[in-house]
Design a protein around this motif. Structure first.
Motif, PDB file in Angstrom:
ATOM      1  N   LEU A  44      -5.142   4.406 -10.326  1.00  0.00           N
ATOM      2  CA  LEU A  44      -4.607   3.503  -9.480  1.00  0.00           C
ATOM      3  C   LEU A  44      -3.927   2.359 -10.301  1.00  0.00           C
ATOM      4  N   ARG A  84      -0.422   3.436 -10.880  1.00  0.00           N
ATOM      5  CA  ARG A  84       0.430   3.410  -9.797  1.00  0.00           C
ATOM      6  C   ARG A  84       0.883   1.983  -9.643  1.00  0.00           C
ATOM      7  N   ILE A  99       0.671  -1.139   0.015  1.00  0.00           N
ATOM      8  CA  ILE A  99      -0.142  -0.044   0.037  1.00  0.00           C
ATOM      9  C   ILE A  99       0.918   1.123   0.122  1.00  0.00           C
ATOM     10  N   TYR A 100       1.807   1.218   0.874  1.00  0.00           N
ATOM     11  CA  TYR A 100       2.720   2.386   0.897  1.00  0.00           C
ATOM     12  C   TYR A 100       3.438   2.836  -0.555  1.00  0.00           C
ATOM     13  N   LYS A 101       3.748   1.651  -1.269  1.00  0.00           N
ATOM     14  CA  LYS A 101       4.633   1.411  -2.426  1.00  0.00           C
ATOM     15  C   LYS A 101       3.714   2.147  -3.464  1.00  0.00           C
ATOM     16  N   VAL A 102       2.397   1.637  -3.396  1.00  0.00           N
ATOM     17  CA  VAL A 102       1.552   2.156  -4.631  1.00  0.00           C
ATOM     18  C   VAL A 102       1.430   3.587  -4.289  1.00  0.00           C
ATOM     19  N   CYS A 103       0.991   3.870  -3.029  1.00  0.00           N
ATOM     20  CA  CYS A 103       0.589   5.680  -2.834  1.00  0.00           C
ATOM     21  C   CYS A 103       2.054   6.449  -3.330  1.00  0.00           C
ATOM     22  N   ARG A 104       3.358   5.760  -3.123  1.00  0.00           N
ATOM     23  CA  ARG A 104       4.299   6.549  -3.380  1.00  0.00           C
ATOM     24  C   ARG A 104       4.634   6.693  -4.859  1.00  0.00           C
ATOM     25  N   SER A 105       4.059   5.736  -5.804  1.00  0.00           N
ATOM     26  CA  SER A 105       4.460   5.546  -7.032  1.00  0.00           C
ATOM     27  C   SER A 105       3.890   6.767  -7.962  1.00  0.00           C
TER      28      SER A 105
END
Length: 588
Positions: A516, A519, A505-511
């Motif tokens: 969506l 990302r 989840i963290y990596k998707v939010c930062r990509s």
């Protein structure tokens, strides 16, 4: 000179370029291949072969356990063992760095670190008990030989003493009652003296100072040896799976770490077969030994085999010591046996600690932490010692078994399953097969390809489902764990697995990406620096468009200096595929 030049050309070098190397000066490598194989065998063959395998084998019907055990070995254990070795060797990175292959799944690496932390804490406690038995064996008579010690009860019956005959004066009823309660001197020594076992997991009691001292010795030995780095159906199936993963060390992160110090072209396929078979053969051999001892003890005491010895690690510290008292010069054999246990345990513990240290050092990655790796090792060792202190209390064995049953059981299976799916279906099985072919010179055999893509994930998934359906709470002999303790066990199991979705989840939010889906694509796409660590091995699709080594070691002299300078000034910079800007006229 001509021979050297032609040899360089065969290795892919050009005149004036430095020769190719197969060693990582920055991270270090194994001195030779024997070091890696022996270290990996030492990592895989550990205390679990001596006590965990025989215990699970007995608990699940003896010979009936062997069928699912070998099925799990062939279709899950060996294929995933080979996958982890090839994974770490190809990238020359620890359990965190390898996830440049698909950054969203880096949580799998963190989960491996959590599992290794749990196992490293309680594993060294088992080693410290082996140290304790090793030291107390240095005597004329082993302290668990007879039933005449202060800690023994009237129910104690030794093989070498006359306790049973001395009770001839007892009436028949008392004798029958005594017969029903018979215990061996080695079991009473373990439970009533070494552990001084409390009545509940919440009743910690006092710290057993002899065990605490031996725990300190264990961690000091581990630290000193690592200062120089690597150079120095239903539950039957569930237990078979957990034992395969536990025994081989899959999903601990240690296999990836050890393989990351291999040379790039090492034949890790051959190594995986040798190490896996050696490990499982050792487990079976230990099972034959311990069951013969348990059978003898049950016959002597006149009780069922299930009532002879303690469960868990106590099996190694009850059954084996009892057999040692029957040998001539028993203290000598006892010293040798527990020295062997210490070596078995340390071989695994070295790799567990090195897994954590390598992951930290590789993740930070700067020159300072590489130079200070010894202090990182020291910090991890001190933390491990402090966290292991509660396991040396009178309730320590309860906590040790809780960690073994929950923290280091099916979380291993889950992590391995997700790792397999991420590599085969996110990164792509064709890409990974090409990587292995590039490294070994041949693609993985068809059997392993099928196992990685279909069989292993399917078997693991169905075992997880059946395990949830047939779950039974943990117990220790007659003691049943309270609900709050079982809840802590589940939290420990989840703490490693939960790393995977949290980091995803963290990596998707930062990509990067506006939607969506964009990302997700960017989060799962392999990083630019994924691939072989050394530039000499980055060929094919990993080769940069412009070789830095060529630029730094070959100097081009134009035939017409003025014309060359004017053309170079007019040339526009072009962005290369490796992210560096260079002129169109700068290539040879």
């Amino acid at each position: 000179m001509a021979d050297k030049c032609s040899e360089g050309l065969l290795n892919g070098a050009v005149p004036g370029e430095r020769g190719k190397q197969d060693k990582s000066v920055k991270r270090g490598n194994w001195g030779n291949q024997i070091e890696f194989v022996l270290t990996s065998v030492g990592y895989a063959v550990g205390l679990g072969n001596v006590w965990r395998f025989p215990y699970l084998c007995y608990r699940n019907g003896g010979g009936a356990f062997m069928f699912p055990y070998f099925i799990m070995l062939v279709f899950c254990g060996i294929p995933l063992f080979f996958m982890e070795l090839s994974f770490g060797q190809f990238a020359s990175q620890g359990c965190l760095g390898v996830w440049r292959v698909s950054p969203m799944f880096k949580g799998v690496g963190y989960g491996m670190m959590v599992v290794s932390t749990y196992i490293g804490i309680y594993y060294n406690v088992v080693i410290c008990i082996a140290f304790y038995y090793f030291f107390v064996s240095m005597t004329h008579v082993l302290p668990w030989t007879y039933c005449s010690n202060p800690w023994n009860t009237p129910d104690c019956v030794g093989v070498l003493d006359g306790n049973l005959s001395s009770r001839a004066a007892l009436n028949l009823t008392q004798l029958l009652n005594t017969t029903q309660k018979r215990t061996s001197p080695s079991e009473e020594y373990w439970r009533r003296y070494v552990l001084n076992l409390s009545d509940d997991i919440g009743n910690l009691g006092e710290v057993r100072l002899p065990l605490l001292g031996c725990l300190g010795v264990s961690w000091v030995v581990v630290f000193l040896c690592l200062i120089k780095g690597v150079k120095s159906s239903g539950k039957v199936w569930g237990d078979a799976a957990s034992q395969i993963f536990y025994s081989l060390g899959c999903a601990w992160g240690g296999l990836i770490t050890m393989a990351s110090y291999n040379k790039f072209n090492n034949n890790c396929y051959r190594d995986s077969i040798i190490i896996s078979i050696t490990n499982c053969a050792t487990s079976v051999y230990a099972g034959f030994v311990i069951f013969s001892i348990l059978g003898f003890m049950a016959n002597h005491l006149g009780v069922d085999v299930s009532k002879v010895a303690d469960h868990g690690p106590g099996l190694a510290f009850v059954a084996y010591p009892e057999a040692l008292t029957l040998l001539p010069i028993s203290p000598l054999w006892s010293i040798l046996f527990f020295f062997m246990l210490i070596l078995l345990g340390l071989g695994t513990q070295f790799c567990l600690l090195e897994t954590l240290v390598t992951a930290i050092v590789d993740e930070v990655g700067n020159e300072w932490i590489i130079r200070k790796k010894t202090f990182v090792t020291l910090g991890v060792a001190v933390a491990g010692f402090l966290l292991g202190v509660p396991l040396t209390t009178q309730a320590g064995i309860y906590w040790l078994l809780l960690m073994d049953n929950y923290a280091a059981s099916f979380s291993l299976v889950v992590i391995s399953c997700i790792m397999c799916v991420a590599i085969m279906y996110i990164y792509g099985h064709r890409n990974y097969f090409k990587d292995i072919e590039m490294m070994l010179g041949f693609p993985p055999p068809l059997f392993f390809q099928i196992c990685w893509r279909f069989i292993s994930p399917a078997i693991i998934f169905f075992i997880l489902v059946f395990t949830v359906i047939q779950y039974r709470p943990i117990s220790y002999n007659e003691y049943v764990y309270p609900t709050w303790a079982i809840s802590i066990g589940f939290l420990m199991a989840l703490s490693s697995v939960i790393c995977i979705p949290i980091y995803a989840i963290y990596k998707v939010c930062r990509s990067e990406g506006d939607t969506l889906l964009e990302r997700l694509k960017n989060a799962t796409k392999a990083s630019k620096d994924w691939g072989p660590a050394l530039p000499e091995h980055r060929s094919g699709r990993y080769a940069p468009a412009f070789s830095p080594s060529t630029e730094s070691h070959l100097e081009v002299q134009p035939l017409q200096p003025e014309k060359g300078q004017s053309e170079a000034a007019a040339a526009s910079p072009v962005q290369g595929s490796n992210g560096s800007a260079h002129s169109q006229d700068s290539r040879l």
